[in-house]
Design a protein around this motif. Sequence first.
Motif, PDB file in Angstrom:
ATOM      1  N   LEU A 173       0.969  -1.339  -0.180  1.00 57.54           N
ATOM      2  CA  LEU A 173      -0.137   0.004   0.087  1.00 57.54           C
ATOM      3  C   LEU A 173       0.924   1.425  -0.142  1.00 57.54           C
ATOM      4  CD1 LEU A 173      -2.760   1.669   0.220  1.00 57.54           C
ATOM      5  CD2 LEU A 173      -2.799   0.988   2.574  1.00 57.54           C
ATOM      6  N   GLU A 174       1.743   1.217   0.568  1.00 52.24           N
ATOM      7  CA  GLU A 174       2.894   2.427   0.791  1.00 52.24           C
ATOM      8  C   GLU A 174       3.684   2.380  -0.505  1.00 52.24           C
ATOM      9  OE1 GLU A 174       3.029   4.670   3.394  1.00 52.24           O
ATOM     10  OE2 GLU A 174       1.384   3.370   3.822  1.00 52.24           O
ATOM     11  N   LEU A 175       3.772   1.486  -1.267  1.00 51.89           N
ATOM     12  CA  LEU A 175       4.338   1.337  -2.562  1.00 51.89           C
ATOM     13  C   LEU A 175       3.419   2.058  -3.678  1.00 51.89           C
ATOM     14  CD1 LEU A 175       6.467   1.069  -4.678  1.00 51.89           C
ATOM     15  CD2 LEU A 175       6.125  -1.288  -4.745  1.00 51.89           C
ATOM     16  N   ALA A 176       2.184   1.547  -3.362  1.00 48.04           N
ATOM     17  CA  ALA A 176       1.022   2.402  -4.255  1.00 48.04           C
ATOM     18  C   ALA A 176       1.067   3.833  -4.085  1.00 48.04           C
ATOM     19  CB  ALA A 176      -0.414   1.596  -3.934  1.00 48.04           C
ATOM     20  N   LYS A 177       1.031   4.445  -2.917  1.00 48.71           N
ATOM     21  CA  LYS A 177       1.059   5.610  -2.688  1.00 48.71           C
ATOM     22  C   LYS A 177       2.419   6.400  -3.391  1.00 48.71           C
ATOM     23  CE  LYS A 177      -1.049   4.984   1.809  1.00 48.71           C
ATOM     24  NZ  LYS A 177      -0.959   5.419   3.299  1.00 48.71           N
ATOM     25  N   GLU A 178       3.456   5.883  -3.397  1.00 49.37           N
ATOM     26  CA  GLU A 178       4.660   6.401  -4.262  1.00 49.37           C
ATOM     27  C   GLU A 178       4.388   6.237  -5.647  1.00 49.37           C
ATOM     28  OE1 GLU A 178       7.398   7.737  -3.209  1.00 49.37           O
ATOM     29  OE2 GLU A 178       6.523   7.815  -1.097  1.00 49.37           O
ATOM     30  N   ILE A 179       3.509   5.310  -6.122  1.00 49.43           N
ATOM     31  CA  ILE A 179       3.514   5.021  -7.629  1.00 49.43           C
ATOM     32  C   ILE A 179       2.485   6.053  -8.063  1.00 49.43           C
ATOM     33  CG2 ILE A 179       1.994   3.733  -9.138  1.00 49.43           C
ATOM     34  CD1 ILE A 179       3.344   1.178  -7.765  1.00 49.43           C
ATOM     35  N   LYS A 180       1.592   6.559  -7.362  1.00 48.79           N
ATOM     36  CA  LYS A 180       0.728   7.540  -7.565  1.00 48.79           C
ATOM     37  C   LYS A 180       1.347   8.900  -7.365  1.00 48.79           C
ATOM     38  CE  LYS A 180      -3.796   9.285  -5.712  1.00 48.79           C
ATOM     39  NZ  LYS A 180      -4.811   9.210  -4.818  1.00 48.79           N
ATOM     40  N   ARG A 181       2.235   9.114  -6.859  1.00 54.31           N
ATOM     41  CA  ARG A 181       2.982  10.447  -6.791  1.00 54.31           C
ATOM     42  C   ARG A 181       3.995  10.680  -8.083  1.00 54.31           C
ATOM     43  NH1 ARG A 181       2.553  10.316  -0.883  1.00 54.31           N
ATOM     44  NH2 ARG A 181       4.265   8.656  -0.725  1.00 54.31           N
ATOM     45  N   GLN A 182       4.444   9.531  -8.474  1.00 54.95           N
ATOM     46  CA  GLN A 182       5.482   9.339  -9.504  1.00 54.95           C
ATOM     47  C   GLN A 182       5.160   9.165 -10.762  1.00 54.95           C
ATOM     48  OE1 GLN A 182       9.287   8.134  -8.009  1.00 54.95           O
ATOM     49  NE2 GLN A 182       8.585   8.330  -5.938  1.00 54.95           N
ATOM     50  N   PHE A 183       3.945   8.440 -10.925  1.00 56.16           N
ATOM     51  CA  PHE A 183       3.911   7.853 -12.287  1.00 56.16           C
ATOM     52  C   PHE A 183       2.597   8.391 -12.987  1.00 56.16           C
ATOM     53  CE2 PHE A 183       7.337   4.748 -10.693  1.00 56.16           C
ATOM     54  CZ  PHE A 183       7.864   4.621 -12.053  1.00 56.16           C
ATOM     55  N   THR A 184       2.644   8.410 -14.278  1.00 57.64           N
ATOM     56  CA  THR A 184       1.320   8.605 -15.088  1.00 57.64           C
ATOM     57  C   THR A 184       1.114   7.833 -16.282  1.00 57.64           C
ATOM     58  OG1 THR A 184       2.750  10.404 -16.303  1.00 57.64           O
ATOM     59  CG2 THR A 184       1.632  11.412 -14.561  1.00 57.64           C
ATOM     60  N   ARG A 185       2.072   6.675 -16.268  1.00 58.21           N
ATOM     61  CA  ARG A 185       1.807   5.646 -17.260  1.00 58.21           C
ATOM     62  C   ARG A 185       2.613   4.353 -16.782  1.00 58.21           C
ATOM     63  NH1 ARG A 185       4.599   3.851 -21.976  1.00 58.21           N
ATOM     64  NH2 ARG A 185       6.359   5.110 -21.584  1.00 58.21           N
ATOM     65  N   LEU A 186       1.355   3.761 -16.227  1.00 63.32           N
ATOM     66  CA  LEU A 186       1.693   2.476 -15.545  1.00 63.32           C
ATOM     67  C   LEU A 186       0.624   1.454 -15.538  1.00 63.32           C
ATOM     68  CD1 LEU A 186       4.255   1.370 -14.236  1.00 63.32           C
ATOM     69  CD2 LEU A 186       3.500   1.879 -12.039  1.00 63.32           C
ATOM     70  N   THR A 187       0.459   0.268 -15.513  1.00 63.03           N
ATOM     71  CA  THR A 187      -0.452  -0.564 -15.171  1.00 63.03           C
ATOM     72  C   THR A 187      -0.279  -1.109 -13.818  1.00 63.03           C
ATOM     73  OG1 THR A 187      -0.964  -1.018 -17.667  1.00 63.03           O
ATOM     74  CG2 THR A 187      -1.987  -2.637 -15.903  1.00 63.03           C
ATOM     75  N   VAL A 188      -1.214  -1.486 -12.963  1.00 62.30           N
ATOM     76  CA  VAL A 188      -1.011  -1.882 -11.724  1.00 62.30           C
ATOM     77  C   VAL A 188      -2.156  -3.120 -11.388  1.00 62.30           C
ATOM     78  CG1 VAL A 188      -1.200  -1.676  -9.192  1.00 62.30           C
ATOM     79  CG2 VAL A 188      -0.283   0.144 -10.647  1.00 62.30           C
ATOM     80  N   VAL A 189      -1.667  -4.287 -11.436  1.00 65.42           N
ATOM     81  CA  VAL A 189      -2.424  -5.312 -10.978  1.00 65.42           C
ATOM     82  C   VAL A 189      -2.520  -5.620  -9.618  1.00 65.42           C
ATOM     83  CG1 VAL A 189      -2.874  -7.926 -11.527  1.00 65.42           C
ATOM     84  CG2 VAL A 189      -1.888  -6.346 -13.230  1.00 65.42           C
ATOM     85  N   THR A 190      -3.721  -5.826  -8.857  1.00 67.59           N
ATOM     86  CA  THR A 190      -3.753  -6.225  -7.566  1.00 67.59           C
ATOM     87  C   THR A 190      -5.063  -6.873  -7.097  1.00 67.59           C
ATOM     88  OG1 THR A 190      -3.657  -5.034  -5.195  1.00 67.59           O
ATOM     89  CG2 THR A 190      -4.995  -3.861  -7.087  1.00 67.59           C
ATOM     90  N   ASN A 191      -4.824  -7.474  -6.001  1.00 72.12           N
ATOM     91  CA  ASN A 191      -5.911  -8.160  -5.358  1.00 72.12           C
ATOM     92  C   ASN A 191      -6.357  -7.232  -3.934  1.00 72.12           C
ATOM     93  OD1 ASN A 191      -3.641  -9.077  -3.968  1.00 72.12           O
ATOM     94  ND2 ASN A 191      -4.906 -10.564  -3.055  1.00 72.12           N
ATOM     95  N   SER A 192      -5.788  -6.136  -3.979  1.00 71.67           N
ATOM     96  CA  SER A 192      -6.176  -5.249  -2.881  1.00 71.67           C
ATOM     97  C   SER A 192      -7.183  -4.179  -3.101  1.00 71.67           C
ATOM     98  CB  SER A 192      -4.665  -4.662  -2.361  1.00 71.67           C
ATOM     99  OG  SER A 192      -4.942  -3.548  -1.374  1.00 71.67           O
ATOM    100  N   LEU A 193      -8.343  -4.169  -2.233  1.00 67.66           N
ATOM    101  CA  LEU A 193      -9.364  -3.044  -2.264  1.00 67.66           C
ATOM    102  C   LEU A 193      -8.502  -1.787  -1.644  1.00 67.66           C
ATOM    103  CD1 LEU A 193     -12.052  -2.287  -2.984  1.00 67.66           C
ATOM    104  CD2 LEU A 193     -12.712  -2.966  -0.600  1.00 67.66           C
ATOM    105  N   ALA A 194      -7.850  -1.812  -0.615  1.00 71.18           N
ATOM    106  CA  ALA A 194      -7.178  -0.871  -0.198  1.00 71.18           C
ATOM    107  C   ALA A 194      -6.294  -0.074  -1.304  1.00 71.18           C
ATOM    108  CB  ALA A 194      -6.068  -1.117   0.935  1.00 71.18           C
TER     109      ALA A 194
END
Length: 258
Positions: free
Chosen positions: A109-130
């Motif tokens: 989840l902390e990595l997702a927050k960093e991805i949101k801040r730093q990337f504008t072109r990425l695909t994220v696959v997850t089983n996490s609702l959070a």
Amino acid sequence: MLTPQRHKEILRILEQEGTVKTSDLCERLETSRETVRRDLEALEKMEKLRRTHGGAVKMEKEGSVEGVYTPFRQRERVNMEYKTAIAQEAVKMISPGQVVALDCGTTALELAKEIKRQFTRLTVVTNSLAIANELADAEGITLLLTGGIYSPEEQGFFSDMATKILSYINIDIFFITTCGVSLEKGITYQRMEDVTIQAKLMESSDRTIVIADSTKLGVNSLVRMCGIEEISAVVTDSRASLESIQALEQAGIHVVKS
């Protein structure tokens, strides 16, 4: 309250809650910050807890088998400053346009927050609702949820249904969280439910990188997911011992300290 009584109460709180702040201990024990600081230092020397910035967390013994399940919300409060630092290192391993998988761990989840801040072109696959909630409004992030049976305790989706879509997806990097990392038992978890989805995410990925704070190194949890040889790197925090790092590197695992 006498020193032995304070120590006993601090350990009782950690056993129940997993983590505690110094300010909370001052209030609960009705004593000064200096007294609490000395108590925490003494208990850390006895390897009863691990001090953190502003408090302490429960200590898991090196090499022990940890089989007690800890819910997401409780884990989320533990070692947060270290999880954030790990995420800041892990995000450097990602390139724009890649497909990245994140499980439903708190460090993910902390990595997702960093991805949101730093990337504008990425695909994220997850089983996490959070994580899905975190990235739902992230511009340029293509979000792919596995689906499955929802677990409120983990804020994620599990069961065989959660793995069906993964047969059709090619993932560049799977950032995997874990309850334990050891040379002897590999990657281990507290719950059997975690293993099915983790194994399928790993199977669909070119690389699997463990993101785990140093309290997980040398620990064997209840359920084995895979051998240590199946991961390519470990990103951990600055507290990781030289011995732990050298052991992993001798096994061919690249280690990054945040």
